[in-house]
Motif scaffolding. Sequence first.
Motif, PDB file in Angstrom:
ATOM      1  N   ILE A 318       0.771  -1.103  -0.021  1.00 29.29           N
ATOM      2  CA  ILE A 318       0.159   0.092   0.225  1.00 29.29           C
ATOM      3  C   ILE A 318       0.896   1.409   0.108  1.00 29.29           C
ATOM      4  N   ALA A 319       2.090   0.899   0.855  1.00 33.38           N
ATOM      5  CA  ALA A 319       2.941   2.615   0.849  1.00 33.38           C
ATOM      6  C   ALA A 319       3.531   2.481  -0.542  1.00 33.38           C
ATOM      7  N   GLN A 320       4.040   1.633  -1.010  1.00 40.97           N
ATOM      8  CA  GLN A 320       4.620   1.690  -2.436  1.00 40.97           C
ATOM      9  C   GLN A 320       3.659   2.199  -3.541  1.00 40.97           C
ATOM     10  N   ALA A 321       2.296   1.879  -3.386  1.00 42.11           N
ATOM     11  CA  ALA A 321       1.191   2.156  -4.341  1.00 42.11           C
ATOM     12  C   ALA A 321       0.935   3.965  -4.014  1.00 42.11           C
ATOM     13  N   MET A 322       0.997   4.054  -2.706  1.00 50.65           N
ATOM     14  CA  MET A 322       0.801   5.638  -2.327  1.00 50.65           C
ATOM     15  C   MET A 322       1.940   6.400  -3.128  1.00 50.65           C
ATOM     16  N   ARG A 323       3.187   5.916  -2.926  1.00 53.06           N
ATOM     17  CA  ARG A 323       4.281   6.515  -3.405  1.00 53.06           C
ATOM     18  C   ARG A 323       4.528   6.824  -4.815  1.00 53.06           C
ATOM     19  N   LEU A 324       3.766   5.864  -5.512  1.00 56.07           N
ATOM     20  CA  LEU A 324       3.779   5.949  -7.082  1.00 56.07           C
ATOM     21  C   LEU A 324       2.726   6.927  -7.490  1.00 56.07           C
ATOM     22  N   TYR A 325       1.511   6.737  -6.821  1.00 51.65           N
ATOM     23  CA  TYR A 325       0.530   7.856  -6.768  1.00 51.65           C
ATOM     24  C   TYR A 325       0.966   9.178  -6.674  1.00 51.65           C
ATOM     25  N   ALA A 326       1.392   9.647  -5.585  1.00 52.25           N
ATOM     26  CA  ALA A 326       2.001  10.744  -5.264  1.00 52.25           C
ATOM     27  C   ALA A 326       2.970  11.227  -6.263  1.00 52.25           C
ATOM     28  N   ASP A 327       3.949  10.455  -6.745  1.00 48.37           N
ATOM     29  CA  ASP A 327       4.901  10.910  -7.737  1.00 48.37           C
ATOM     30  C   ASP A 327       4.528  10.888  -9.261  1.00 48.37           C
ATOM     31  N   ALA A 328       3.668  10.048  -9.291  1.00 51.81           N
ATOM     32  CA  ALA A 328       3.371  10.139 -11.081  1.00 51.81           C
ATOM     33  C   ALA A 328       1.929   9.940 -11.435  1.00 51.81           C
ATOM     34  N   LEU A 329       1.055   9.568 -10.576  1.00 47.49           N
ATOM     35  CA  LEU A 329      -0.390   9.517 -10.882  1.00 47.49           C
ATOM     36  C   LEU A 329      -1.366  10.876 -10.470  1.00 47.49           C
ATOM     37  N   THR A 363       4.793   5.044 -17.295  1.00 47.21           N
ATOM     38  CA  THR A 363       4.416   5.569 -15.774  1.00 47.21           C
ATOM     39  C   THR A 363       4.571   4.645 -14.716  1.00 47.21           C
ATOM     40  N   TRP A 364       4.115   3.439 -15.050  1.00 45.27           N
ATOM     41  CA  TRP A 364       3.777   2.300 -14.050  1.00 45.27           C
ATOM     42  C   TRP A 364       5.277   1.655 -13.956  1.00 45.27           C
ATOM     43  N   ALA A 365       6.306   1.629 -14.680  1.00 44.96           N
ATOM     44  CA  ALA A 365       7.394   0.906 -14.750  1.00 44.96           C
ATOM     45  C   ALA A 365       8.255   0.999 -13.464  1.00 44.96           C
ATOM     46  N   PRO A 366       8.253   2.168 -12.628  1.00 51.94           N
ATOM     47  CA  PRO A 366       8.989   1.998 -11.289  1.00 51.94           C
ATOM     48  C   PRO A 366       8.330   1.036 -10.363  1.00 51.94           C
ATOM     49  N   PHE A 367       6.816   0.994 -10.407  1.00 49.34           N
ATOM     50  CA  PHE A 367       6.058   0.105  -9.462  1.00 49.34           C
ATOM     51  C   PHE A 367       6.441  -1.451  -9.849  1.00 49.34           C
ATOM     52  N   LYS A 368       6.352  -1.488 -11.094  1.00 47.08           N
ATOM     53  CA  LYS A 368       6.463  -2.963 -11.678  1.00 47.08           C
ATOM     54  C   LYS A 368       8.066  -3.527 -11.245  1.00 47.08           C
ATOM     55  N   ASP A 369       9.109  -2.399 -11.404  1.00 48.97           N
ATOM     56  CA  ASP A 369      10.336  -2.788 -10.825  1.00 48.97           C
ATOM     57  C   ASP A 369      10.414  -3.139  -9.506  1.00 48.97           C
ATOM     58  N   TRP A 370       9.591  -2.478  -8.694  1.00 46.67           N
ATOM     59  CA  TRP A 370       9.633  -2.776  -7.389  1.00 46.67           C
ATOM     60  C   TRP A 370       9.299  -4.104  -7.018  1.00 46.67           C
ATOM     61  N   GLN A 451       3.355   9.654   4.100  1.00 47.57           N
ATOM     62  CA  GLN A 451       2.875   8.632   3.440  1.00 47.57           C
ATOM     63  C   GLN A 451       2.732   7.081   4.106  1.00 47.57           C
ATOM     64  N   GLU A 452       3.436   7.076   5.130  1.00 48.47           N
ATOM     65  CA  GLU A 452       3.540   5.997   5.827  1.00 48.47           C
ATOM     66  C   GLU A 452       2.385   5.973   6.865  1.00 48.47           C
ATOM     67  N   ARG A 453       2.119   7.040   7.356  1.00 49.17           N
ATOM     68  CA  ARG A 453       0.803   7.291   8.191  1.00 49.17           C
ATOM     69  C   ARG A 453      -0.466   6.779   7.182  1.00 49.17           C
ATOM     70  N   LEU A 454      -0.531   7.402   6.194  1.00 44.03           N
ATOM     71  CA  LEU A 454      -1.682   6.927   5.065  1.00 44.03           C
ATOM     72  C   LEU A 454      -1.818   5.738   4.954  1.00 44.03           C
ATOM     73  N   ALA A 455      -0.389   5.008   4.721  1.00 42.80           N
ATOM     74  CA  ALA A 455      -0.511   3.319   4.317  1.00 42.80           C
ATOM     75  C   ALA A 455      -0.977   2.589   5.718  1.00 42.80           C
ATOM     76  N   LYS A 456      -0.543   3.063   6.621  1.00 43.24           N
ATOM     77  CA  LYS A 456      -0.980   2.398   7.966  1.00 43.24           C
ATOM     78  C   LYS A 456      -2.583   2.345   8.175  1.00 43.24           C
ATOM     79  N   ALA A 457      -2.975   3.682   8.004  1.00 40.72           N
ATOM     80  CA  ALA A 457      -4.576   3.663   8.046  1.00 40.72           C
ATOM     81  C   ALA A 457      -5.219   3.199   7.124  1.00 40.72           C
ATOM     82  N   LEU A 458      -4.773   3.186   5.986  1.00 44.45           N
ATOM     83  CA  LEU A 458      -5.575   2.115   4.640  1.00 44.45           C
ATOM     84  C   LEU A 458      -5.296   0.890   5.033  1.00 44.45           C
ATOM     85  N   PHE A 459      -4.408   0.290   5.593  1.00 42.34           N
ATOM     86  CA  PHE A 459      -4.121  -1.012   5.816  1.00 42.34           C
ATOM     87  C   PHE A 459      -5.078  -1.411   7.034  1.00 42.34           C
ATOM     88  N   ASP A 460      -5.150  -0.646   8.055  1.00 49.29           N
ATOM     89  CA  ASP A 460      -5.865  -1.048   9.123  1.00 49.29           C
ATOM     90  C   ASP A 460      -7.434  -0.918   8.760  1.00 49.29           C
TER      91      ASP A 460
END
Length: 596
Positions: A318-329, A363-370, A451-460
């Motif tokens: 989730i954290a990585q997806a939010m990073r991608l969204y903030a940076d590229a989407l 645009t999604w290449a960094p996420f797929k690389d991760w 972003q980590e706080r966001l990811a934690k709340a979304l996970f919860d």
Amino acid sequence: MRRRTLLKAGLVLPLLPYALAFNRSALAWSSPSQGGAIATPRAIDATWPDADHWERLRKQVGSRLIKVHSPFAPDAPAAATKEALAHLGNPFYLGDEPSLTQTSGWFGAWTSQPSVYAVAAESTADVVAAVNFARDQRLRLVVKGGGHSYQGTSNAAGSLLVWTRRLRQIQLHDAFIGQGCNGKQTPQHAVSMGAGCMWIDAYDAVTTKAGRYVQGGGCTTVGVAGLIQSGGFGSFSKAFGTAASNLLEAEVVTADGKLLIANACTNPDLFWSLKGGGGGSFGVITRVTLRTFDLPDVFGGMHGRIKAPDDASFQALIAQAMRLYADALCNPHWGEQMTLLDGNALGISMVFQGLSRDEAEATWAPFKDWLAQHPEYVIVQPISAVALPARHFWDAAFFREKAPQFIANDDRKDAPPSHMVWAGDREQAGWTIHAYQSLWLPGSLLAAGQQERLAKALFDASQHHEVGLHFNKGLFGAADDVRVRSRDTATNPQAADAFALVIIAAGGGPAFPGMPGANVDADKARREADAVERATAALRGLGTKLGSYVSESDYFLADWEHAFWGDNVGRLSSAKRRYDPMNLFNVHHGISGSRG
């Protein structure tokens, strides 16, 4: 349960929110009278208009005054019941049946109830006659176009229905200027539509046939006028704005029976109120005019599904997806949603415009690389992009030829050939809502330190129920002009600063009163409502008094006025007092004129 899944020619393109909401009480469909309302729900009794009164209305509107009969009523002909059951999964049928609605009810809140009479309006004069009759006879008045209201505002027992379904005229303009705006506005491309038009009618006329774009809703059977009055987010709202923000003019029958023109120059307070102030609260819209845009060459979508092996890995995903969204989407190119699914899985169902397929993939290449660097994740469905000519995005003939599995046709004889819905949308036809909640998430949560706080709340939240992040329903990251137009609507200002609307919801199958085989599993509905509440609670701490989207929200929401409209409540109340001082247009969670 997902509310809609939008499939387009080999790609799975999202369509809007999830399933819907329930909470705690057992209110009827009606809401308390507000501000000294003269029209309240009531049974047919000694004060009901007699036959002579109804005959006088009939002389005004002719055969358009119809007695409404549910096909599931005890005395309904067997043939009518059989036909209804055969077409219950067809939203076009539901819209064409004045006794039914696109949602059959909300557990613990309301059930779909037919009006006693309906005026099937074919002209503004028909609407005027119905409004005057309801006001003079102190009747509950209900307005229905598409009939998609989750709050039950397009149905009421013991009422007179103004049914706008037949007002379907469409006219394109190359140089539209609003009434009274000569010398004040620059002529612009626009489209005028009757209030009974659905968005498939708009897209067929504007995009498929004319090669332009009009910003509307994702579900093709939603009514044009209703979406505008609720705000009107669509798949590409970060690029083109909301339907409300693109309204140029409306024709409205107000409570005094007058037909008014509302635009930026004429009755501007009414015009502003119609742009997201809530459906059925200020009058009956008979016609709207919206700006249109140059059509991009390509519309496309990105789809995939990733499963995490454990809780910690899912939070990291989730954290990585939010990073991608903030940076590229988080920009005008991208819209629609990611979903946090049961079983620690991430569903990706997004759309793009203004990009080629290769650019979208890059645009999604960094996420797929991760992901490639973390083999513990299971690629349930590879992340991939598909693109198609934008002119074919709502082209029923194109899909019937190229990808018929992704659409559902209006299967009735003599149905218009343009009428199709995305196959996933048929799941919600006639459904019963168990629970539905939404919150706007502030764009500040995308900052690196948040972003980590966001990811934690979304996970919860995801550990209680599926969570949908609808990025197109928040305008943070949108084009500057889009955000400026949004702020000139009644929609909660939080929407302009939100990166997404989170939707958490659940629902069941159709359960119209009297329907053979109808069954609402009360225990299941309560469990789901509880799960939705716990999931939403995990996110409320991410901001202060997070707002909610009026057309996709909790029926039992306590501070609903400020959740829907924020600081705009006072201005809306002022307009309500001016145009409907006796509250003829009285709907659940509708704006009141009682505030100072």
